[in-house]
Scaffold this active site. Structure first.
Site, PDB file in Angstrom:
ATOM      1  CG  ASP A  89       5.092  -0.559 -10.157  1.00  0.00           C
ATOM      2  OD1 ASP A  89       3.855  -0.421 -10.049  1.00  0.00           O
ATOM      3  OD2 ASP A  89       5.888   0.393 -10.045  1.00  0.00           O
ATOM      4  CG  ASP A 100       0.946   2.848  -9.878  1.00  0.00           C
ATOM      5  OD1 ASP A 100       1.506   1.741  -9.869  1.00  0.00           O
ATOM      6  OD2 ASP A 100       1.571   3.933  -9.865  1.00  0.00           O
ATOM      7  CG  HIS A 159       2.631   8.772  -8.422  1.00  0.00           C
ATOM      8  ND1 HIS A 159       1.571   8.380  -9.196  1.00  0.00           N
ATOM      9  CD2 HIS A 159       3.293   7.618  -8.108  1.00  0.00           C
ATOM     10  CE1 HIS A 159       1.609   7.058  -9.363  1.00  0.00           C
ATOM     11  NE2 HIS A 159       2.645   6.562  -8.707  1.00  0.00           N
ATOM     12  CG  HIS A 167       4.212   9.448 -12.222  1.00  0.00           C
ATOM     13  ND1 HIS A 167       5.103   8.802 -13.043  1.00  0.00           N
ATOM     14  CD2 HIS A 167       4.037   8.637 -11.167  1.00  0.00           C
ATOM     15  CE1 HIS A 167       5.434   7.635 -12.492  1.00  0.00           C
ATOM     16  NE2 HIS A 167       4.800   7.510 -11.367  1.00  0.00           N
ATOM     17  CD  GLU A 192       5.340   4.316  -6.382  1.00  0.00           C
ATOM     18  OE1 GLU A 192       5.923   3.298  -6.787  1.00  0.00           O
ATOM     19  OE2 GLU A 192       4.821   5.147  -7.149  1.00  0.00           O
ATOM     20  CD  GLU A 284       2.473   2.291  -6.703  1.00  0.00           C
ATOM     21  OE1 GLU A 284       3.130   1.468  -7.370  1.00  0.00           O
ATOM     22  OE2 GLU A 284       2.210   3.440  -7.103  1.00  0.00           O
TER      23      GLU A 284
END
Ligand code: CO
Length: 299
Positions: A89, A100, A159, A167, A192, A284
């Protein structure tokens, strides 16, 4: 009348997304039995910096039943083993515009589990548009996984992201329960889906290596100023014990972080671990909710 979309510098998000996707692909091919976790994380972070971008958060690698937030400490000797399921990640930012992304490396026989997470992500992306109820996205993720014999982790969510903010709302659960609201044009969101063989719940466990700070850091006077300055340079984004130790030595890093935690100036993100013995996979992407279509930044 349509609400005005928030102003988003899409080119910077595209650049962050391109760098993040490349770093992710390289990391997945680097993960092999016997390779040290820390070497994979260092390669990711060195690549991001070499591209002229910054970390949105420390690169992380969470293996098997650890779902998220595992990161290497200053003297981390752990290596990947035959049979492991390793989730990478990572986050990149270009002038605060964040991408992200995560993917899973399978060193065993877990193709179906990975496929459940991957297909759930694609099913979710296919639904992204302004006005889409977030509950429908959670239902699609859960339904896709259930059809393949797995379940999502219910207490980890996708998010929104905002400049220098990893976030923010909306929260995008991997199940319909607890989801509320709808997607709006101009949102930058991360989806994700974590697929698990276990309970579907994670809890904090083990030593934290990743920390967060408020943008205005209220550090006690006795904390080494160099450490405080290094944290302030992150502009409120998360940082690792390892990066503090690299600059100030392990002992000084340990002491400063302990003092900052005790003063409530920073907070810890411990690993998030399945509550039952389990294997967890995650994919993700970061995407922009456009008027007519979705633009995935981290393909
Ligand atoms: Co995320």
């Amino acid at each position: 009348m349509l609400p005005l979309p928030m102003r988003v510098d899409l080119d910077k998000y595209r650049e962050a997304g391109r760098i993040a996707a490349t770093a992710r692909r390289q990391a997945i091919t680097q993960i092999r039995p016997g390779v040290k976790y820390v070497d994979v994380l260092d390669t990711i972070e060195d690549f991001i910096h070499a591209q002229g971008a910054e970390l949105a958060f420390p690169a992380q690698v969470s293996v098997n039943g650890v779902a998220a937030h595992d990161c290497c400490g200053p003297d981390d000797l752990r290596t990947f083993a035959e049979g492991d399921v390793a989730k990478v990640d990572l986050g990149v930012h270009v002038d605060g515009c964040i991408a992200d992304t995560a993917a899973t490396a399978d060193l065993g026989d877990h193709a179906a589990l990975l496929e459940a997470s991957r297909q759930a992500l694609e099913a979710a992306i296919a639904l992204v548009k302004p006005g889409r109820r977030i509950k429908e996205i959670g239902a699609a993720i859960q339904g896709t996984m259930a059809a393949l014999g797995f379940k999502p982790v219910s207490n980890l969510t996708g998010h929104g992201i905002a400049p220098f903010t990893i976030h923010c709302s909306p929260s995008i659960p991997n199940v319909p329960e607890g989801a509320s609201g709808e997607l709006k044009e101009g949102m930058m969101i991360c989806i994700e889906p974590f697929a698990t063989t276990g309970s579907g719940y994670v809890a904090e466990a083990g030593k934290a290596e990743v920390f967060g700070a408020r943008r205005k850091l209220k550090a006690p006077k006795h904390v080494e100023q160099g450490v405080v300055d290094q944290i302030l340079e992150r502009r409120g984004l998360p940082f690792s014990r390892r990066e503090i130790a690299r600059k100030h030595g392990t002992a000084a890093a340990e002491k400063a972080l302990k003092d900052l935690l005790r003063a409530g100036a920073i907070f810890a993100y411990p690993p998030l671990v399945e509550t039952k013995p389990a294997t967890v996979a995650q994919f993700e992407h970061t995407m922009y909710v456009g008027a007519d279509d979705v633009e995935v930044m981290t393909r």
